[in-house]
Design a protein around this motif. Structure first.
Motif, PDB file in Angstrom:
ATOM      1  N   GLU A 138       0.827  -1.208   0.000  1.00  0.00           N
ATOM      2  CA  GLU A 138       0.000   0.000   0.000  1.00  0.00           C
ATOM      3  C   GLU A 138       0.861   1.258   0.000  1.00  0.00           C
ATOM      4  N   ALA A 139       1.952   1.221   0.754  1.00  0.00           N
ATOM      5  CA  ALA A 139       2.818   2.401   0.828  1.00  0.00           C
ATOM      6  C   ALA A 139       3.394   2.746  -0.539  1.00  0.00           C
ATOM      7  N   ILE A 140       3.796   1.741  -1.309  1.00  0.00           N
ATOM      8  CA  ILE A 140       4.310   1.991  -2.664  1.00  0.00           C
ATOM      9  C   ILE A 140       3.237   2.683  -3.502  1.00  0.00           C
ATOM     10  N   ASP A 141       2.004   2.187  -3.423  1.00  0.00           N
ATOM     11  CA  ASP A 141       0.917   2.786  -4.204  1.00  0.00           C
ATOM     12  C   ASP A 141       0.658   4.228  -3.772  1.00  0.00           C
ATOM     13  N   VAL A 142       0.690   4.483  -2.466  1.00  0.00           N
ATOM     14  CA  VAL A 142       0.436   5.834  -1.967  1.00  0.00           C
ATOM     15  C   VAL A 142       1.554   6.786  -2.394  1.00  0.00           C
ATOM     16  N   HIS A 181      12.860   0.435  -6.179  1.00  0.00           N
ATOM     17  CA  HIS A 181      13.393  -0.914  -6.329  1.00  0.00           C
ATOM     18  C   HIS A 181      13.010  -1.719  -5.091  1.00  0.00           C
ATOM     19  N   VAL A 182      12.871  -3.009  -5.257  1.00  0.00           N
ATOM     20  CA  VAL A 182      12.473  -3.882  -4.159  1.00  0.00           C
ATOM     21  C   VAL A 182      13.637  -4.789  -3.788  1.00  0.00           C
ATOM     22  N   GLY A 197       7.584  -2.899  -8.623  1.00  0.00           N
ATOM     23  CA  GLY A 197       8.901  -2.304  -8.583  1.00  0.00           C
ATOM     24  C   GLY A 197       9.455  -1.889  -9.937  1.00  0.00           C
ATOM     25  N   ASP A 198      10.472  -1.057  -9.860  1.00  0.00           N
ATOM     26  CA  ASP A 198      11.250  -0.686 -11.046  1.00  0.00           C
ATOM     27  C   ASP A 198      12.536  -1.498 -11.136  1.00  0.00           C
ATOM     28  N   GLY A 199      12.800  -2.291 -10.106  1.00  0.00           N
ATOM     29  CA  GLY A 199      13.987  -3.123 -10.099  1.00  0.00           C
ATOM     30  C   GLY A 199      13.939  -4.087  -8.938  1.00  0.00           C
ATOM     31  N   PHE A 200      14.848  -5.060  -8.970  1.00  0.00           N
ATOM     32  CA  PHE A 200      14.928  -6.083  -7.932  1.00  0.00           C
ATOM     33  C   PHE A 200      16.363  -6.147  -7.434  1.00  0.00           C
TER      34      PHE A 200
END
Length: 283
Positions: A138-142, A181-182, A197-200
């Protein structure tokens, strides 16, 4: 292949002069980025796997540290490895990250987030340890909503956050969002990277076959979600004394960035290590 360098304050200390000199040296030697880790709080008996963390380790705040680094450099990209996302409120975090990005003229571009592995750390900040993964999603979406939203405001209703008509300024420097990135060594982390994510950036204590499986899971998850798996960046740990052939092997596996750590803690020895690495890889 891009090359980053990490600076962890527990072994290297929080001396501001040493940190500034290290960051300038990394920039001079051609490194792309500088990463710092996070622990918000420790306590006696805190363990990650078999390793006990001494509670007096001086983990400096990563975003304040990167702001300091930005003020003493001109080109280095700023990264976290990792920021413990569920322990930060996304409304205040969006403001802090955008502010660093604006003041550094677009260099807060390697935010890497993780969940944290210490139950006592979650308890200390009032977060349910078992639900921290859902909270991070949720934090990523917010974060992305707030960065992209305009003067009309944005809203969000979820399990952990309930927002209505909020505006967050300043916006990131010449951008509508910041890359996220995650990091993590689990299948859940790989799926999170593929979905959001935009990366791993997986952990460093996994066998080669485990790393390959996680990277494939991140890519396949992205494809199933209608995202471009080829757009995902793949960051891995590397050794400061690694030969060029090892980097070529990792590049063949899809790795796009290697982050190395100095083994030395004294400035003269660090200078020798970074200089030798830069010369070996023609940075």
């Amino acid at each position: 292949m891009k090359f980053g360098i990490s600076y962890s304050t527990p072994p290297h200390g929080v001396d501001s002069d040493k940190l500034a000199a290290f960051a300038r040296l990394a920039e001079e030697r051609g490194f792309e980025s500088l990463y710092v880790p996070e622990h918000i709080v420790l306590y006696p008996g805190a363990r990650i796997g078999p390793f006990e963390l001494p509670p007096t380790l001086p983990y400096a705040d990563p975003l304040d540290t990167l702001t300091f680094v930005a003020a003493h450099t001109e080109r280095l990209l700023l990264g976290t490895g990792v920021l413990l996302l569920p322990y930060h409120h996304p409304v205040t975090l969006a403001k802090r990250l955008a502010t660093i990005d604006v003041l550094s003229k677009g260099r807060m571009r390697l935010l890497t987030v993780g969940l944290g592995a210490l139950p006592g750390e979650a308890q200390a900040v009032g977060v349910d340890f078992a639900g921290r993964g859902r909270r991070a999603d949720e934090a990523i979406d917010v974060l992305r909503l707030l960065w992209a939203g305009g003067a009309e405001g944005v809203g969000f209703t979820g399990e952990f956050f309930d927002l209505d008509g909020l505006c967050s300024y300043p916006k990131p420097h010449e951008a509508t969002t910041l890359p996220i990135h995650v990091g993590g060594s689990s299948r859940a982390a790989a799926r999170r990277a593929g979905l959001r994510g935009d990366g791993f950036y997986p952990g460093g204590r996994l066998r080669p076959e485990e790393l390959a499986a996680l990277w494939e899971l991140a890519r396949s998850t992205a494809a199933e979600a209608g995202r471009d798996p080829d757009a995902l960046e793949y960051t891995r740990f590397g050794a400061i004394d690694m030969p060029t052939g090892r980097a070529e092997e990792l590049a063949a596996q899809g790795v796009t960035r290697l982050v190395v750590s100095p083994s030395a803690t004294e400035p003269d020895e660090q200078r020798a290590e970074l200089s030798a690495f830069a010369e070996r890889f023609s940075l």
